[in-house]
Design an enzyme around this catalytic site. Structure first.
Site, PDB file in Angstrom:
ATOM      1  NE  ARG A   1      64.356  40.879  32.913  1.00 18.99           N
ATOM      2  CZ  ARG A   1      64.943  40.030  33.735  1.00 18.99           C
ATOM      3  NH1 ARG A   1      66.247  40.077  33.911  1.00 18.99           N
ATOM      4  NH2 ARG A   1      64.240  39.143  34.384  1.00 18.99           N
TER       5      ARG A   1
ATOM      6  NE  ARG B   1      86.387  16.696  28.594  1.00 20.22           N
ATOM      7  CZ  ARG B   1      85.490  17.438  27.965  1.00 20.22           C
ATOM      8  NH1 ARG B   1      85.029  17.040  26.810  1.00 20.22           N
ATOM      9  NH2 ARG B   1      85.060  18.566  28.485  1.00 20.22           N
TER      10      ARG B   1
ATOM     11  CG  HIS C   1      73.536  25.624  22.751  1.00 20.26           C
ATOM     12  ND1 HIS C   1      74.302  24.523  23.044  1.00 20.26           N
ATOM     13  CD2 HIS C   1      72.555  25.639  23.678  1.00 20.26           C
ATOM     14  CE1 HIS C   1      73.806  23.902  24.091  1.00 20.26           C
ATOM     15  NE2 HIS C   1      72.732  24.553  24.495  1.00 20.26           N
TER      16      HIS C   1
ATOM     17  CD  GLU D   1      77.950  27.253  25.827  1.00 15.10           C
ATOM     18  OE1 GLU D   1      78.353  26.250  25.250  1.00 15.10           O
ATOM     19  OE2 GLU D   1      77.644  27.266  27.042  1.00 15.10           O
TER      20      GLU D   1
END
Ligand code: GTP
Ligand code: MG
Length: 234
Positions: free
Chosen positions: A56, A87, A151, A170
């Site tokens: 930046r 899960r 992503h 991520e």
């Protein structure tokens, strides 16, 4: 990156005495493991945020242009990691968790324009110490509900006293319009616990199309003025 859950209730000493000693030892080990997992991912986020901050500043100094609107980050909570592990059928051990759950550390970068999202992702993923594990371009190929974003799963070395360890982060890079849409969709999804009424799903998909038109229009405007006007040199 998912919505985090409220902190779990802590067991008191009285509770521990009533529990089986093996369970207590297992719970203590699990807590130590989660502290280490949390720590390494927190450090990876710090490194990634430094990279973003340097980019930046470089853009600002050399081009008097800031393509990054804002940056957010989070480390997934232990409860959320354990639920995802259950899960996915992943054992609650540090090795299995870090190998199987790749979004424990998340950094989301919101850019002004579509072209900026690709530019920023390329600038980050082309760095020598960044290993790209996976890139999914949901801008070129949006999800059926209209979700758009870039992503990337990247691995970066975190330098601990015992030596470097590779940690996965991520990255999500999107425009302000895509972010606006995704945050509303996320709220609606959670409000209805995933069972969003079909009419609302259709409205959201329509809204995604409107947001895409806005992004395209803004990109067009920006390309017309790019060489003459410095957009947001803040
Ligand atoms: P997870 O296992 O949930 O992390 O998803 P995945 O492995 O299928 O990866 P994917 O790239 O599809 O999504 C990862 C993250 O992107 C999610 O945790 C969300 O933060 C975001 N995301 C993906 N799809 C959607 C969507 O339809 N709506 C919103 N609001 N966010 C999404
Ligand atoms: Mg996720």
């Amino acid at each position: 990156m998912d919505v985090e859950d409220p902190p779990p209730k802590r067991l008191s000493l009285g509770d521990e005495q009533r529990l089986n000693p093996e369970m207590v030892a297992f719970a203590r080990q699990l807590r130590r493991d989660f502290e280490f997992i949390g720590m390494q991912h927190e450090f990876a986020i710090e490194e990634m945020l430094t990279k973003v901050s340097i980019l930046r500043k470089e853009f600002l100094r050399l081009e008097r242009y800031n393509p990054i609107e804002h940056v957010t980050s989070r480390v997934k909570s232990p409860g959320s990691i354990l639920r995802k592990a259950a899960r996915l059928g992943i054992a609650p051990t540090p090795g299995e968790i870090t190998a199987g759950i790749k979004d424990i550390a998340g950094v989301r970068i919101t850019c002004s324009f579509i072209s900026d999202t690709y530019r920023v992702l390329e600038a980050l993923t082309s760095q020598d110490d960044v290993r790209v594990v996976q890139i999914k371009d949901y801008i070129a190929e949006p999800k059926p509900n209209g979700y758009k974003s870039l992503h990337a799963l990247v691995e970066i070395p975190v330098f601990l006293s015992t030596g470097p360890i590779p940690v996965t982060v991520e990255l999500q890079v999107r425009t302000i319009a895509m972010d606006f849409w995704a945050s509303l969709e996320h709220k609606i999804f959670y409000k209805y616990e995933g069972a969003v009424p079909p009419g609302l799903v259709a409205s959201l998909t329509d809204a995604a199309k409107v947001s895409e038109l806005l992004d395209q229009h803004m990109e067009q405007l920006y390309s017309e003025v790019r060489d003459t006007v410095h957009v947001d040199a803040s």
